[in-house]
Design a protein around this motif. Structure first.
Motif, PDB file in Angstrom:
ATOM      1  N   ALA A  94       0.826  -1.211   0.000  1.00 48.73           N
ATOM      2  CA  ALA A  94       0.000   0.000   0.000  1.00 48.73           C
ATOM      3  C   ALA A  94       0.857   1.258   0.000  1.00 48.73           C
ATOM      4  O   ALA A  94       0.570   2.221  -0.729  1.00 48.73           O
ATOM      5  CB  ALA A  94      -0.930  -0.007   1.207  1.00 48.73           C
ATOM      6  N   TYR A 170      -5.954  -7.443  -0.104  1.00 49.45           N
ATOM      7  CA  TYR A 170      -5.833  -5.984  -0.216  1.00 49.45           C
ATOM      8  C   TYR A 170      -5.462  -5.569  -1.643  1.00 49.45           C
ATOM      9  O   TYR A 170      -6.015  -4.597  -2.176  1.00 49.45           O
ATOM     10  CB  TYR A 170      -4.776  -5.465   0.757  1.00 49.45           C
ATOM     11  CG  TYR A 170      -4.492  -3.998   0.562  1.00 49.45           C
ATOM     12  CD1 TYR A 170      -5.286  -3.032   1.174  1.00 49.45           C
ATOM     13  CD2 TYR A 170      -3.463  -3.575  -0.272  1.00 49.45           C
ATOM     14  CE1 TYR A 170      -5.046  -1.684   0.971  1.00 49.45           C
ATOM     15  CE2 TYR A 170      -3.218  -2.218  -0.485  1.00 49.45           C
ATOM     16  CZ  TYR A 170      -4.015  -1.285   0.143  1.00 49.45           C
ATOM     17  OH  TYR A 170      -3.785   0.053  -0.074  1.00 49.45           O
ATOM     18  N   GLN A 174      -7.665  -3.125  -3.892  1.00 46.21           N
ATOM     19  CA  GLN A 174      -7.107  -1.860  -4.355  1.00 46.21           C
ATOM     20  C   GLN A 174      -7.267  -1.693  -5.869  1.00 46.21           C
ATOM     21  O   GLN A 174      -7.682  -0.642  -6.348  1.00 46.21           O
ATOM     22  CB  GLN A 174      -5.637  -1.773  -3.951  1.00 46.21           C
ATOM     23  CG  GLN A 174      -4.904  -0.552  -4.473  1.00 46.21           C
ATOM     24  CD  GLN A 174      -4.052  -0.894  -5.678  1.00 46.21           C
ATOM     25  OE1 GLN A 174      -3.356  -1.914  -5.702  1.00 46.21           O
ATOM     26  NE2 GLN A 174      -4.106  -0.053  -6.684  1.00 46.21           N
ATOM     27  N   GLU A 178      -9.752   1.021  -7.904  1.00 39.80           N
ATOM     28  CA  GLU A 178      -9.215   1.944  -8.898  1.00 39.80           C
ATOM     29  C   GLU A 178      -9.862   1.741 -10.257  1.00 39.80           C
ATOM     30  O   GLU A 178     -10.037   2.694 -11.025  1.00 39.80           O
ATOM     31  CB  GLU A 178      -7.698   1.765  -9.011  1.00 39.80           C
ATOM     32  CG  GLU A 178      -6.926   2.299  -7.830  1.00 39.80           C
ATOM     33  CD  GLU A 178      -5.450   2.451  -8.132  1.00 39.80           C
ATOM     34  OE1 GLU A 178      -5.091   2.580  -9.318  1.00 39.80           O
ATOM     35  OE2 GLU A 178      -4.652   2.422  -7.184  1.00 39.80           O
ATOM     36  N   ALA A 190      -8.559   2.423  -1.142  1.00 39.27           N
ATOM     37  CA  ALA A 190      -8.241   1.164  -0.462  1.00 39.27           C
ATOM     38  C   ALA A 190      -7.428   1.377   0.807  1.00 39.27           C
ATOM     39  O   ALA A 190      -7.741   0.768   1.846  1.00 39.27           O
ATOM     40  CB  ALA A 190      -7.519   0.215  -1.422  1.00 39.27           C
ATOM     41  N   TRP A 194      -8.820   0.161   4.437  1.00 40.67           N
ATOM     42  CA  TRP A 194      -8.058  -0.801   5.248  1.00 40.67           C
ATOM     43  C   TRP A 194      -7.701  -0.202   6.605  1.00 40.67           C
ATOM     44  O   TRP A 194      -7.731  -0.898   7.621  1.00 40.67           O
ATOM     45  CB  TRP A 194      -6.816  -1.224   4.491  1.00 40.67           C
ATOM     46  CG  TRP A 194      -6.137  -2.428   5.088  1.00 40.67           C
ATOM     47  CD1 TRP A 194      -5.075  -2.422   5.963  1.00 40.67           C
ATOM     48  CD2 TRP A 194      -6.473  -3.797   4.877  1.00 40.67           C
ATOM     49  NE1 TRP A 194      -4.729  -3.706   6.297  1.00 40.67           N
ATOM     50  CE2 TRP A 194      -5.568  -4.571   5.647  1.00 40.67           C
ATOM     51  CE3 TRP A 194      -7.440  -4.448   4.115  1.00 40.67           C
ATOM     52  CZ2 TRP A 194      -5.607  -5.964   5.656  1.00 40.67           C
ATOM     53  CZ3 TRP A 194      -7.479  -5.824   4.127  1.00 40.67           C
ATOM     54  CH2 TRP A 194      -6.581  -6.566   4.891  1.00 40.67           C
TER      55      TRP A 194
END
Length: 246
Positions: A94, A170, A174, A178, A190, A194
């Protein structure tokens, strides 16, 4: 005086050769995203793909290292450690994506990348795969270290399966956000989600012990494989489909 030249018509063999040549050069080859992305990585090179964002990569590694140190210091029981590993595993992925995209947009590099010879979506897909590989390596090393050097307190296979499940879950979420929410701020959706879920789980002390304890390790291994396949499918979609970002 007009002279007519005799035209030689090709025979059957030449006709078939001509047809085969037209088909070979006119029909698009089958789409193989992983091979294409590997060719992009070889053509551009690691340095070109991450040109100008090395500070973001270093900052992401430092922040992720600090978090894992905090996880180790805060985990006094197996139940809490499993939850912290599950929540912390996607952080490197991330941070790399969030910091690099943010810097490129703030520095005006993003419009420049849009007109480069390489497709920006495919360049981003290569980066995301590299993020996932780095995150998998770090998660596996940390999980094995926590499992092997703690005696029988923590299960290393369970930590690895938890880590990979959360990472690919995740990463899939994500990319899905998007892709579906075509907005320039979608890259931050995202991480925000999270973070909100993590804070909720960490503060819900009443239900926290029952969140992960009742799920077998084999289930997490299967979930990790399923989310990895979903992630690769989104990489394929992201690499070849054309979209317009507002």
């Amino acid at each position: 005086m007009i002279q007519f030249r005799e035209t030689e018509f090709p025979d059957k063999t030449k006709k078939e050769q001509s047809i085969a040549f037209i088909v070979a050069n006119g029909v698009s080859p089958p789409r193989r995203p992983l091979r294409l992305l590997w060719q992009i990585l070889r053509t551009a090179g690691f340095y070109s793909i991450f040109f100008g964002v090395w500070d973001c990569m270093l900052l992401a590694l430092l922040l992720d290292g600090c978090l894992w140190a905090a996880v180790w210091a805060a985990a006094k029981e197996a139940t809490l450690l499993y939850l912290l590993v599950f929540l912390a595993s996607p952080l490197l992925y991330a941070l790399l994506h969030l910091l690099i995209v943010w810097k490129e947009r703030m520095a005006g590099m993003y419009p420049f990348l849009c007109v480069c010879r390489l497709s920006l979506s495919r360049l981003t897909a290569v980066r995301l795969l590299l993020y996932a590989g780095a995150s998998m390596l770090l998660s596996a090393v940390v999980s094995l270290y926590l499992g092997c050097f703690s005696g029988e307190t923590y299960s290393a296979p369970r930590l690895v399966s938890l880590s990979f499940t959360s990472l690919f879950f995740y990463a899939w979420i994500q990319m899905l956000m998007e892709w579906t929410w075509m907005n320039r701020l979608s890259f931050a959706a995202a991480p925000a989600l999270w973070t909100a879920v993590s804070l909720t789980l960490l503060t819900a002390r009443t239900y926290r012990p029952q969140i992960l304890d009742g799920i077998p390790t084999a289930v997490f291994l299967v979930c990790a494989g399923v989310f990895a396949l979903l992630y690769l499918k989104m990489i394929r979609t992201y690499s070849f489909e054309i979209r317009q970002i507002s």
